[in-house]
Design a protein around this motif. Structure first.
Motif, PDB file in Angstrom:
ATOM      1  N   SER A  30      -3.599 -11.510   4.910  1.00 34.50           N
ATOM      2  CA  SER A  30      -3.464 -10.073   5.154  1.00 34.50           C
ATOM      3  C   SER A  30      -4.723  -9.328   4.728  1.00 34.50           C
TER       4      SER A  30
ATOM      5  N   PRO B 172       0.201  -5.124   4.127  1.00 34.53           N
ATOM      6  CA  PRO B 172       0.511  -5.276   2.708  1.00 34.53           C
ATOM      7  C   PRO B 172      -0.034  -6.608   2.175  1.00 34.53           C
TER       8      PRO B 172
ATOM      9  N   THR C 143       3.722 -11.309   2.795  1.00 33.88           N
ATOM     10  CA  THR C 143       4.061 -10.997   4.183  1.00 33.88           C
ATOM     11  C   THR C 143       5.343 -11.707   4.613  1.00 33.88           C
TER      12      THR C 143
ATOM     13  N   ASP D  37      -0.918 -11.399  12.129  1.00 40.63           N
ATOM     14  CA  ASP D  37      -0.676 -11.750  10.725  1.00 40.63           C
ATOM     15  C   ASP D  37       0.678 -12.441  10.638  1.00 40.63           C
TER      16      ASP D  37
HETATM   17 MG   LIG Z   1       0.128 -11.663   3.966  1.00 37.27          MG
END
Ligand SMILES: [Mg+2]
Ligand SMILES: Nc1nc2c(ncn2[C@@H]2O[C@H](COP(=O)(O)OP(=O)(O)OP(=O)(O)O)[C@@H](O)[C@H]2O)c(=O)[nH]1
Length: 766
Positions: free
Chosen positions: A147, A160, A167, A236
């Motif tokens: 991330s 985040p 995540t 992501d």
């Molecule tokens: Mg992450």
């Protein structure tokens, strides 16, 4: 010394090789029809040596710079084997020139005289071919900095990121060059939960913590690319072992699978070597074994967090060597390894871009990192980056400029290794996706233009051929009669009905399920003991559930590929059958005069309007719900949606359920029989695997039916179109006035088409 000439056209994927000006022998291993240069170039020196029995070569390469650089790299490596290759490069037209030429042609067609080339279906096909999303999947086993890396690539803290497992959803970020981010939020069943016209980090945090959220579709600016140039999507993902559900695990496996052509940023953070990581890397290794250099280029190994480097204690070289050895232990050879500090890049692009206030802790800390990177030559990460010369040139120019302008932040940014990663992504896109894209776009024109020309030629011939007038009319009427015959229509319908891949899909899916079952029984065989204590039994059960869920995710990728390919096969077979029907229309009328009236050629362009099965399938992976009229009321019906199928199938995960163990009579017995226990454990797992198979089979059938239904409607439309064209021809044959008029028109229309055709064909030349 042998002189070797190689001309490689990446747009058409054709290769021409001459040795001492002579073409290759038929049985030469250098014949590579339909293969990308990157699939065979590695083997070139060895094959040359084998077939020419010399170790000295002069290779003249005619092709693009990026391809030439791959040849140069291979030539360099060959030196170690004592094979000397001197190189010459004949430059070719690069992607950029092509894109401009294509755009111009498209505009000219929109202003041109052919209505059929301006239809929405043509425009859509063109737009689809030119704006296909290019995915960059960021994958890692644990909190390695995925991330954070994405945030660095976005120049904005949007995803985040935390010290612990963080995540939990899949976020796809599509570049649109806008000045803000917006998002659509979906649950497991693809139901839209929320939309956010102005996405913030706080919203993202909340969404990430919300267990009902499964997928977030974001649009916003990805600064290192231009959305006009590439339609980039950064993805992501949760680490597969802290994924909220198995669907996410399957998504990660699918990204790695060799059926995908997307770039994978595989993020690692030293020290490397966890068991989970090894499991994931094994899949990467399998995928990298197929497809030659392109699959190697596809995987970018990012070794992150290297800002924590301590002078005199650590060595970047040694760290990278450890990673390389570790990858080799897991079957990955010649990996592209990029050392980075995603956090430093992010800080430079966010904290330091907004403030210079040393009293701010973040600013102070970030400045410290900038100094560290600029002072330590060992931390010039761009120097470790395995990039082709042209990309290296771009980076060193940028660095040179930063030094000249005394821009220490920009220097540190380049040293942080994130800029080289961006360059690697761009190179991949340029080398593989763009060239393929150009071919796709050109293909959307070629058939249509050809086909329009066939019709104009027919008009010309019919209008000028006085002598065969009667024969022509007879021929057209013959075709029409056949086209309208109920007998023929019935035959066609029957043929279509007969198309059936049920057995094939049953057999293949059985194989897949059996393979999965074997993996699980293997696992149990190894884990079980004759006599097991309660603690051992529980441990065995827990581990079984992890394995079962891995196998299940793996299997669903395979089943999905199978469903996809079956549906595709079905669609292709249908089209083929329709083409045969068109060819049949004139079969018995061949002797009627010399004027050629070929319904298949005349319709080729219109057929290709529906022929892009690939994008047809892509579109149908999204769930669509439509109203359908049933009797005198309307019903809400669900239409083919692969993604929804996938969620449903594997949606329920393996819950750890200790009943079997609890129910055992522990008071009487101290040990439980391992054989009996594993036999009991495996029943629900097997049930689930078979349920998946059943669902895959059902889905493939449903997909095939849907394709048949939608094609049947299209075939009727095509028939009607053909009739119209034939009518026009007939009028030319029977009415002199019309003939004269059409002849004039046809001449200029044909000249226009020929000009377009020449330009379209030129695009694919190098
Ligand atoms: Mg992450
Ligand atoms: N020192 C240092 N820390 C980093 C770097 N990149 C990420 N981190 C930190 O590592 C932690 C994990 O980073 P994330 O970006 O959340 O990692 P992730 O891979 O997305 O993790 P999950 O979402 O949990 O799978 C955070 O505390 C980051 O600040 C880096 O380059 N250097």
């Amino acid at each position: 010394m042998k002189r070797v000439f190689i001309k490689y056209n990446p747009y058409q994927v054709t290769t021409e090789i001459l040795i001492d000006d002579k073409p290759l022998k038929k049985n030469s291993k250098l014949n590579h029809p339909d293969q990308r240069l990157q699939e065979w170039i590695d083997k070139l020196p060895d094959i040359l040596f084998e077939e020419c029995s010399t170790k000295d070569f002069e290779i003249t390469f005619h092709g693009t710079i990026l391809d030439f650089e791959d040849v140069a790299a291979v030539a360099e490596e060959a030196k170690a084997k004592g094979i000397n290759i001197s190189l010459k490069h004949i430059p070719a037209k690069e992607v950029k020139d092509k894109e401009q030429a294509i755009k111009k042609i498209f505009e000219d067609i929109q202003d041109g005289p052919f209505e059929e080339l301006k239809r929405p279906s043509v425009i859509n096909a063109f737009k689809m071919a030119s704006s296909k999303d290019f995915e960059v999947n960021v994958v890692a086993c644990m909190s390695a900095g995925k991330s954070t890396l994405i945030n660095a690539l976005l120049s904005q803290k949007m995803m985040p990121a935390k010290k612990e497992a963080c995540t939990a959803t899949i976020t796809r970020i599509k570049d649109n060059d806008a000045d803000h981010f917006e998002a659509k939020v979906y649950d497991k069943d693809e139901v839209l939960l929320e939309t956010h016209p102005l996405l913030t980090y706080e919203i993202m945090q909340r969404l990430n913590d919300d267990p009902s959220v499964s997928r977030i579709e974001v649009e916003g600016n990805i600064p290192f690319v231009n959305s006009e140039e590439i339609s980039l999507v950064l993805v992501d993902t949760p680490g597969p072992n802290n994924a909220r559900d198995e669907e996410h695990k399957a998504t990660t496996y699918k990204m790695i699978d060799n059926s995908s052509k997307a770039v994978v940023l595989y993020v690692m953070r030293p020290p490397v070597g966890s068991e989970d990581d090894a499991k994931l890397l094994k899949k990467v290794a399998d995928s990298m074994k197929v497809g030659g250099k392109q699959s190697r280029d596809r995987f970018i190994f990012v070794v992150n967090g290297l800002d924590e480097f301590k002078k005199d204690e650590d060595s970047i070289d040694a760290t990278l060597k450890k990673v390389r050895d570790y990858l080799a232990d897991n079957g990955i050879h010649n990996p592209n390894i990029f050392p980075t500090s995603a956090l430093t890049a992010l800080d430079i692009r966010t904290v330091l871009a907004n403030s210079d206030d040393d009293d701010d802790d973040d600013v102070y800390e970030a400045k410290g990192k900038v100094r560290k990177f600029n002072r330590n030559k060992e931390m010039y990460f761009e120097e470790y980056a395995p990039l082709p010369a042209s990309a290296k040139g771009i980076i060193s120019n940028r660095l040179f400029k930063a030094i000249e302008e005394k821009d220490d932040k920009e220097q540190a940014l380049i040293h942080s290794g994130v800029v080289p990663v961006e360059e690697a992504i761009r190179m991949y896109v340029l080398k593989y996706s763009k060239t393929a894209k150009i071919k796709n776009i050109v293909d959307t024109f070629i058939n249509r233009v050809e086909s329009a020309k066939t019709f104009e030629t027919a008009v010309e011939e019919v209008a000028t051929n006085e002598a065969e007038k009667d024969a022509i009319v007879a021929k057209i009427e013959g075709i029409n009669a056949k086209l309208e015959s109920g007998e023929e229509a019935k035959k066609f319908k029957n043929d279509i009905k007969k198309l059936n891949y049920d057995k094939e899909i049953t057999d293949r899916s059985t194989e897949i399920v059996q393979k999965a079952e074997e993996k699980i029984t293997d696992h149990l065989e190894k884990a079980k003991k004759k006599e097991m204590t309660r603690a051992e039994a529980e441990e065995m059960y827990k581990k079984l559930m992890v394995t079962a869920s891995d196998v299940q995710a793996e299997m669903s990728v395979e089943l999905e590929n199978l469903v996809n390919s079956t549906v595709k096969k079905n669609a292709n077979a249908l089209l083929q059958r329709y083409k045969e029907k068109l060819a049949d229309l004139v079969r018995e009328l061949k002797d009627l005069g010399d004027v050629e009236i070929d319904p298949f050629e005349m319709m080729r362009g219109d057929i290709s309007d529906m022929g892009d099965i690939e994008s047809f399938l892509v579109n149908s992976t999204d769930t669509k719900q439509v109203w359908e009229v049933v009797g005198n009321h309307r019903e809400y019906k669900e239409v083919f949606g692969l993604r929804r199928w996938l969620n449903r199938t594997i949606g329920t995960s393996f819950n750890v359920d200790y009943n079997v163990i609890d129910d055992y009579d522990w008071v009487e017995h101290e040990y439980i029989d391992g054989d009996k226990l594993s036999a009991q454990f495996i029943v629900p797992v097997q049930k689930k695997l078979y349920k998946n198979q059943k669902s895959a089979i059902e889905y493939a059938k449903k997909g095939a039916e849907m394709v048949k239904r939608s094609f049947a409607g299209k075939f009727d439309e095509l028939d009607a179109l053909l009739k119209k064209k034939l009518d026009e021809l007939k009028r030319c044959a029977v009415d002199e006035e019309v003939a004269r008029e059409k002849l004039e028109e046809a001449k200029s229309r044909k000249a226009w088409l020929e000009d377009i055709q020449r330009r379209v064909n030129a695009i694919l030349e190098i």
